[in-house]
Design a protein around this motif. Structure first.
Motif, PDB file in Angstrom:
ATOM      1  N   UNK A 216     -10.501  12.120  -3.890  1.00 44.85           N
ATOM      2  CA  UNK A 216     -10.171  11.464  -2.620  1.00 44.85           C
ATOM      3  C   UNK A 216      -8.657  11.426  -2.428  1.00 44.85           C
ATOM      4  N   UNK A 217      -7.976  11.102  -3.515  1.00 45.26           N
ATOM      5  CA  UNK A 217      -6.517  11.039  -3.449  1.00 45.26           C
ATOM      6  C   UNK A 217      -5.944  12.417  -3.151  1.00 45.26           C
ATOM      7  N   UNK A 218      -6.507  13.442  -3.818  1.00 44.60           N
ATOM      8  CA  UNK A 218      -6.005  14.801  -3.605  1.00 44.60           C
ATOM      9  C   UNK A 218      -6.272  15.265  -2.186  1.00 44.60           C
ATOM     10  N   UNK A 219      -7.344  14.735  -1.582  1.00 45.02           N
ATOM     11  CA  UNK A 219      -7.656  15.112  -0.203  1.00 45.02           C
ATOM     12  C   UNK A 219      -6.727  14.409   0.781  1.00 45.02           C
ATOM     13  N   UNK A 220      -5.882  13.527   0.266  1.00 41.89           N
ATOM     14  CA  UNK A 220      -4.899  12.885   1.124  1.00 41.89           C
ATOM     15  C   UNK A 220      -5.415  11.657   1.843  1.00 41.89           C
TER      16      UNK A 220
ATOM     17  N   UNK B 147     -16.166  14.583   7.363  1.00 42.94           N
ATOM     18  CA  UNK B 147     -14.793  14.923   7.008  1.00 42.94           C
ATOM     19  C   UNK B 147     -13.843  13.823   7.467  1.00 42.94           C
ATOM     20  N   UNK B 148     -12.976  13.427   6.580  1.00 42.68           N
ATOM     21  CA  UNK B 148     -11.957  12.438   6.947  1.00 42.68           C
ATOM     22  C   UNK B 148     -10.581  13.073   6.804  1.00 42.68           C
ATOM     23  N   UNK B 149      -9.814  12.965   7.856  1.00 41.41           N
ATOM     24  CA  UNK B 149      -8.482  13.556   7.826  1.00 41.41           C
ATOM     25  C   UNK B 149      -7.587  12.830   6.831  1.00 41.41           C
ATOM     26  N   UNK B 150      -6.618  13.573   6.301  1.00 39.39           N
ATOM     27  CA  UNK B 150      -5.670  12.903   5.405  1.00 39.39           C
ATOM     28  C   UNK B 150      -4.790  11.912   6.160  1.00 39.39           C
ATOM     29  N   UNK B 151      -4.319  10.949   5.432  1.00 45.48           N
ATOM     30  CA  UNK B 151      -3.365   9.986   5.979  1.00 45.48           C
ATOM     31  C   UNK B 151      -1.977  10.471   5.590  1.00 45.48           C
ATOM     32  N   UNK B 152      -1.052  10.515   6.538  1.00 44.05           N
ATOM     33  CA  UNK B 152       0.294  10.919   6.129  1.00 44.05           C
ATOM     34  C   UNK B 152       0.853   9.915   5.122  1.00 44.05           C
ATOM     35  N   UNK B 153       1.179  10.408   3.948  1.00 42.81           N
ATOM     36  CA  UNK B 153       1.678   9.515   2.900  1.00 42.81           C
ATOM     37  C   UNK B 153       3.047   9.969   2.463  1.00 42.81           C
TER      38      UNK B 153
ATOM     39  N   UNK C 161       1.727  13.982  -3.957  1.00 40.17           N
ATOM     40  CA  UNK C 161       1.697  14.266  -2.528  1.00 40.17           C
ATOM     41  C   UNK C 161       2.967  15.029  -2.236  1.00 40.17           C
ATOM     42  N   UNK C 162       2.803  16.271  -1.745  1.00 41.13           N
ATOM     43  CA  UNK C 162       4.016  17.052  -1.543  1.00 41.13           C
ATOM     44  C   UNK C 162       4.588  16.769  -0.167  1.00 41.13           C
ATOM     45  N   UNK C 163       5.829  17.125  -0.031  1.00 44.02           N
ATOM     46  CA  UNK C 163       6.542  16.870   1.210  1.00 44.02           C
ATOM     47  C   UNK C 163       8.003  17.025   0.903  1.00 44.02           C
ATOM     48  N   UNK C 164       8.809  16.736   1.856  1.00 42.15           N
ATOM     49  CA  UNK C 164      10.230  16.886   1.586  1.00 42.15           C
ATOM     50  C   UNK C 164      10.700  15.757   0.690  1.00 42.15           C
ATOM     51  N   UNK C 165      11.224  16.184  -0.420  1.00 42.02           N
ATOM     52  CA  UNK C 165      11.765  15.185  -1.341  1.00 42.02           C
ATOM     53  C   UNK C 165      13.274  15.328  -1.317  1.00 42.02           C
ATOM     54  N   UNK C 166      13.904  14.197  -1.323  1.00 39.66           N
ATOM     55  CA  UNK C 166      15.362  14.185  -1.360  1.00 39.66           C
ATOM     56  C   UNK C 166      15.839  15.005  -2.560  1.00 39.66           C
ATOM     57  N   UNK C 167      16.564  16.100  -2.258  1.00 40.77           N
ATOM     58  CA  UNK C 167      16.959  17.035  -3.322  1.00 40.77           C
ATOM     59  C   UNK C 167      17.803  16.354  -4.395  1.00 40.77           C
TER      60      UNK C 167
ATOM     61  N   UNK D 214       0.820  -1.208   0.000  1.00 44.27           N
ATOM     62  CA  UNK D 214       0.000   0.000   0.000  1.00 44.27           C
ATOM     63  C   UNK D 214       0.846   1.245   0.000  1.00 44.27           C
ATOM     64  N   UNK D 215       0.238   2.297  -0.452  1.00 48.62           N
ATOM     65  CA  UNK D 215       0.991   3.514  -0.666  1.00 48.62           C
ATOM     66  C   UNK D 215       1.260   4.259   0.632  1.00 48.62           C
ATOM     67  N   UNK D 216       0.368   4.140   1.556  1.00 54.87           N
ATOM     68  CA  UNK D 216       0.462   5.026   2.709  1.00 54.87           C
ATOM     69  C   UNK D 216       1.061   4.318   3.914  1.00 54.87           C
ATOM     70  N   UNK D 217       1.422   5.144   4.880  1.00 65.47           N
ATOM     71  CA  UNK D 217       2.029   4.564   6.065  1.00 65.47           C
ATOM     72  C   UNK D 217       0.955   4.003   6.985  1.00 65.47           C
TER      73      UNK D 217
END
Ligand SMILES: Cc1ncc(C[n+]2csc(CCOP(=O)(O)OP(=O)(O)O)c2C)c(N)n1
Ligand code: SF4
Ligand SMILES: [Mg+2]
Lengths: 661, 353
Positions: A41-45, A231-237, B335-341, A1-4
């Motif tokens: 949905x993906x853009x919402x994280x 509302x569903x919070x984003x998942x840190x990805x 998905x933005x975030x810190x990317x290894x430069x 899966x993509x997310x943590x």
């Protein structure tokens, strides 16, 4: 899966995941609605998983039960591993869509229905004797029934479209409402519509007006009805570029990537069969990647041609589903005997025989591991999810070539069709494994076609190479020379060599997905049961149960440390969509008391079912005595029979024949 | 016919393997004929592949010093198709038997012919299953007594050349094991670009001895063999008899030819591109008629392998095989975030190595 992985406590008020199913006539554009909702949905994280029931290009008679097309998405503020146990929301664009999908919906779930389509004629076509919206039969659910058709026509009036074109904007109206429900911005969809209808400004604007009207409707309806925002919070990805990918796409891309890392042209021999055909369709369009596709006269010819191509120096691949894999058995034996590389992709479906062509099952494990005449060992790799297939396919290519052996890659009907987000990998990041063909005699002035390297593999010799002429075939080979040799000692030596070569394949050590390396209970899975097992184990652990999840990718040979790992647990539970095949392999290989949990309804495990099964091992955990029986949801996924075949078969033809066999 | 500069001798095509056919088996003669033909074709052992199924006949590749693939029963055409598609430069000879090619492998034989994959296909027809010890085969004549048909077989036999033509073959020829003309037939097959089907009657001296003697034995062969030649009248029996077409019944007939005046007797001039006549020749019953031998039909059309190459060229024209772009196609988002430069690709480092 993509997310943590997120292992947060569950909050009853805001759900951490929601399952929405869009269902309508195949002409209603439900796949488009689902696709755009997925993107938002993906853009919402949020993390997500989808299961599309692809519509056909040519439409079935409107309003009929078999003309229904559906799209299910499960998304949330935590890692999502399955397309969902049961929909929380069903959008039914006509009576047929309601009829074929309502049983799946969670009690208390929300049903949105377009009353504009609930005409007498459409009710008849859906085989309703009375209008379900009015006769009280939907009392179990919250029903929001109103005339979406009329609302849409009203909204697009300023653009002067004909009635038919106006009604075509219904799906955008519905999407607008869905965007409102989950607090999503409309701008990305506006942009997408403008790009899609480039040069047809009035169509773009009409669709945008419909989308906006659906969104506005949400705001007004909320005051009185069952509709409310969520509302569903984003998942840190992990940061990066993502896309959605289905298992069938991932097989095609993984094979191409694998062949390129090996610097080999790819030869794919196939014969149409559900759900494997999509791989052939995808590859047939990618010839610029040194891909040759060959639609053979049957599955036997498909594998034989692939072996022929491998013999001539390409990476031969063939693909099928259970019945076709059975036909290929003899040829697999030849590839094992002649020690040629080959990848065999089996998109498993319900069996035996024709079985359940469109339903998922994991019942070809015995066939994969044991299903050939003679002592015919063959590596078997099982993918866990659509995104995981990509890496598994590369791994299959690597093993096939480095060990000069056929390799079977197992996926299944669920993986083939389902889609999930995929962090697009950088092809440069994969290890290159360029192949070296033998170009000169390998034993002084002698050629030894069966001389083995340190891995136990023989050299790969392409016909066309000067000076290395030799003969191979299915009769037992003499050690080193490869000459015909029936002598007893030689057969013993060669059988041992073939066994040792496969047993010695380097596979990564088995890791624990969730939990610890020892403890009370290990839930061991393989293939597409990954998602529900993973979630069930996470939930059980949150409740304090000492349960761990072990997921096996290398079904054969098994990781060397797996036996020790399993012996570290008091109990081992093996959920499978068959009658206990992997359980048998584990018992045989490690003398471990693996207990089966089996399901062969054609539907994947629900998380709740597995949670309940786990709970039975933890009566001592407070509030958990006994565990509970879980009703399986027999329509957990949209029914692909309604029109599944990835959109390439004319619907009217499929009506006349038994489909998808 | 089509001779090339030899780069090899007959010896170069012999392997060190002990030949295991029964003494007197017709396969030996075919092996010799092939080994004699290959140098004359200018063939290169390194570029030549013999592919076979299973049967006595299918042991053939072991005895030819080239690349060889002894595959599984009936499936040789499929293997050969894969080999040819993977490397169209290889010169492929397919060896099959009447059981291998017309029983278990009938389907594949049909499709390799229909697709017209460029290769020579030699079907050794001994009208019996030799390797499995003498059961009747799909080409055995009615009434053939065998271990599985002790009272005689009741099946109607298949005619290999009729099968081939019916499947769409563009080259159909016939020869027999000990015929001195066999090399010429093989050369014609090789000269044909496409699937070239050659039925070779072969004497299984153990299980179906001398069943072809009625036309193959040297004594009186003239009267019973019609050797076809493109552009030549269909004459046999030393030019005293010929084949004509009865324009009323639309059937072939045998006519007497006096003083070599075949024109008056209306003997047909063989045209290898005449598919209608080819259909009649492959069905022409032996007995009332002589056995038609040589090249019955030869009319090339584009081959499957050539078309596959053209198709690929067409499909890839103007397309660049950019894998990174392919992987990132479809519906994407970032998905933005810190990317290894130091990484050129946002996903670098995220994938397992
Ligand atoms: C799948 C399979 N079925 C059956 C056999 C047994 N078998 C080997 S050769 C043969 C028949 C061969 O007949 P033919 O092709 O006419 O060859 P011949 O020996 O006459 O040259 C059979 C039935 C086999 N090897 N494989
Ligand atoms: S059994 Fe017949 S075909 Fe086979 S080798 Fe002996 S003679 Fe030849
Ligand atoms: Mg035979």
């Amino acid at each position: 899966m993509a997310t943590q992985q997120v292992d947060a406590p569950q909050d009853a008020e805001t759900p951490e995941a929601v399952v929405v199913r869009f269902a309508g006539d195949s002409g209603d554009g439900m796949q488009l609605t689902g696709g755009q909702f997925t993107l938002s949905t993906a853009l919402a994280g949020n993390d997500l998983a989808t299961f599309p029931d692809f519509p056909a290009e040519i439409r079935a008679p409107q309003g009929t039960l078999f003309g229904v097309s559906a799209f299910q998405i499960n998304f949330g503020s935590r890692q999502i591993d399955t397309a969902g146990d049961a929909p929380d929301v069903l959008v039914a664009m006509n009576p047929a869509a309601l009829k074929t999908n309502i049983a799946a919906v969670k009690p208390g779930g929300l049903v949105i229905a377009d009353t504009g389509e609930f005409t007498k004629r459409n009710l008849e076509k859906a085989k309703y004797t009375s209008n379900p919206i009015e006769d009280g039969s939907l009392a179990k659910w919250d029903v929001l029934a109103f005339d979406i058709s009329a609302q849409t026509v009203e909204a697009v009036k300023p653009f002067g479209l004909g009635n038919k074109d106006a009604l075509r904007c219904k799906n955008m109206w519905t999407l607008g409402l869905a965007l409102w429900m989950f607090g999503r911005p409309r701008k990305p969809i506006h942009d997408w519509l403008r790009a899609k209808f480039k040069g047809k400004a009035e169509l773009a604007e009409a669709n945008i007006a419909a989308l906006d009207a659906g969104h506005a409707y949400g705001e007004t309806a909320e005051l009185s009805g069952p509709l409310h925002q969520c509302h569903l919070d984003p998942v840190p990805a992990a940061p990066g570029l993502y896309r959605t990918i289905t298992g069938a796409e991932a097989v095609a891309l993984g094979l191409i990537a694998g062949a390129r890392l090996l610097r080999l042209p790819l030869f794919f021999g196939g014969y149409p069969i559900t759900p494997a055909s999509a791989i052939l369709h995808h590859l047939a369009r990618l010839k610029e990647f040194s891909v040759t596709t060959f639609q053979a006269e049957d599955e036997i010819a498909a594998i034989c041609a692939a072996i022929g191509a491998s013999y001539a120096g390409s990476l031969g691949v063939t693909s099928s589903s259970g019945p076709g894999i059975a036909l290929k058995g003899e040829a697999m034996g030849l590839a094992i005997m002649t020690e040629l590389p080959l990848v065999i992709v089996n998109s498993q479906r319900g069996g035996p025989s024709t079985g359940l062509p469109t339903k998922t099952e994991q019942s070809d494990l015995y066939q994969a591991v044991y299903g050939r005449n003679g002592d015919a060992p063959m590596p078997v790799i099982a993918a866990r999810s659509p995104a995981d297939v990509f890496e598994c396919a590369i791994e299959a290519c690597r093993i096939a070539v480095q060990y000069m052996t056929p390799v079977m890659l197992l996926t299944d009907g669920y993986i083939a069709n389902a889609a999930e987000p995929w962090l697009v990998p950088d092809p440069e990041a994969f290890e290159r494994m360029p192949v070296e063909f033998l170009t000169e005699k390998n034993a002084g002035d002698q050629l030894l076609p069966y001389k083995r390297d340190e891995r136990g593999a023989r050299p790969w010799i392409k016909p066309g190479t000067p000076g290395l002429m030799h003969r191979i075939g299915g009769i037992e080979k003499a050690v080193d020379t490869g000459h015909l040799d029936y002598s007893p000692g030689n057969h013993q030596a060669m059988t041992d060599a073939r066994r040792d070569k496969i047993a010695g394949i380097r596979v990564r050590d088995q890791q624990v997905e969730v939990g610890n390396r020892s403890g009370k209970l290990a839930v061991v899975g393989w293939g597409s049961t990954y998602g529900p097992i993973h979630q069930a184990v996470l939930r059980a652990r949150r409740k304090g149960m000492d349960v761990s999840h072990i997921h096996v990718r290398h079904v054969w040979p098994l990781p060397a440390n797996l036996g020790d790992l399993l012996h570290g647990f008091d109990k081992v539970l093996v959920p499978e969509m068959n009658t206990g095949q992997f359980k048998t392999v584990l018992r045989d290989q490690f003398l471990v008391d693996a207990q089966p949990l089996t399901k062969v309804s054609g539907q994947p495990f629900q998380i709740a079912e597995l949670e309940a099964a786990i709970a039975t091992y933890f009566d001592e955990v407070p509030g958990n005595a006994g565990g509970e029986e879980i009703e399986p949801n027999l329509q957990q996924l949209p029914n692909p029979e309604a029109g599944h075949d990835d959109g390439t078969t004319p619907r009217d033809l499929r009506m006349m024949h038994e489909r998808d066999n | 016919m089509n001779d090339m500069t030899p780069i090899t001798t007959v010896k170069d095509w012999e392997t060190d393997q002990e030949v295991r056919w029964c003494p007197g088996c017709g396969d030996y003669a075919i092996l010799k004929a092939v080994q004699r033909t290959l140098p004359q074709l200018g063939s290169d052992p390194a570029n030549t592949v013999f592919v076979s199924g299973i049967g006595c006949s299918s042991r053939f590749p072991y005895y030819i010093e080239s690349y060889g693939f002894h595959t599984i029963h009936g499936r040789a055409p499929a293997f050969a198709t894969g080999i040819k598609l993977a490397n169209p430069d290889l010169d492929i000879w397919l060896v099959t038997g009447d059981g291998d090619g017309l029983s278990i492998g009938g389907n594949h034989l049909m499709h390799v012919l229909r697709r017209n994959v460029n290769m020579q296909i030699m079907l050794f027809n001994n009208e019996i299953y030799g390797l499995t010890k003498g059961q009747y085969s799909p080409t055995s004549r009615e009434g053939t007594k065998s271990p599985s048909t002790p009272l005689g077989s009741i099946d109607h036999p298949a005619r290999p050349c009729a099968f081939a033509l019916g499947a769409g073959a563009r080259f159909v020829a016939r020869g027999f094991d000990v015929s001195k003309n066999l090399p010429d037939v093989l050369k014609a097959a090789h000269a044909h670009r496409g699937a070239a089907f050659v039925e070779i009657f072969q004497n299984c001296v153990v299980y179906n001895k001398d069943v072809f003697d009625d036309f193959a034995q040297p004594k009186g062969a003239e009267d019973r063999q019609l050797w076809l030649e493109d552009g030549a009248p269909m004459l046999f029996a030393g030019g005293t008899r010929g084949i004509t077409l009865n324009h009323e019944t639309l059937r072939l007939e045998v006519v007497e030819v006096t003083d070599g005046d075949w024109q008056t007797a209306k003997v047909i001039v063989h045209d290898v591109t005449n598919r209608a006549i080819a259909h009649m020749l492959v069905e022409m019953p032996f007995g009332p008629f002589p056995m038609a031998l040589g090249v019955l039909y030869d009319d090339p059309v584009p081959t499957f392998d050539d078309m596959a190459i053209a198709d690929r060229e067409h499909a890839v024209a103007g397309k660049e095989p950019n894998l990174a772009r392919l992987l990132a196609s479809g519906q994407t988002w970032t998905v933005s975030g810190t990317v290894d430069e130091s990484a050129g690709h946002p996903a670098r480092g995220m994938v397992s190595k």
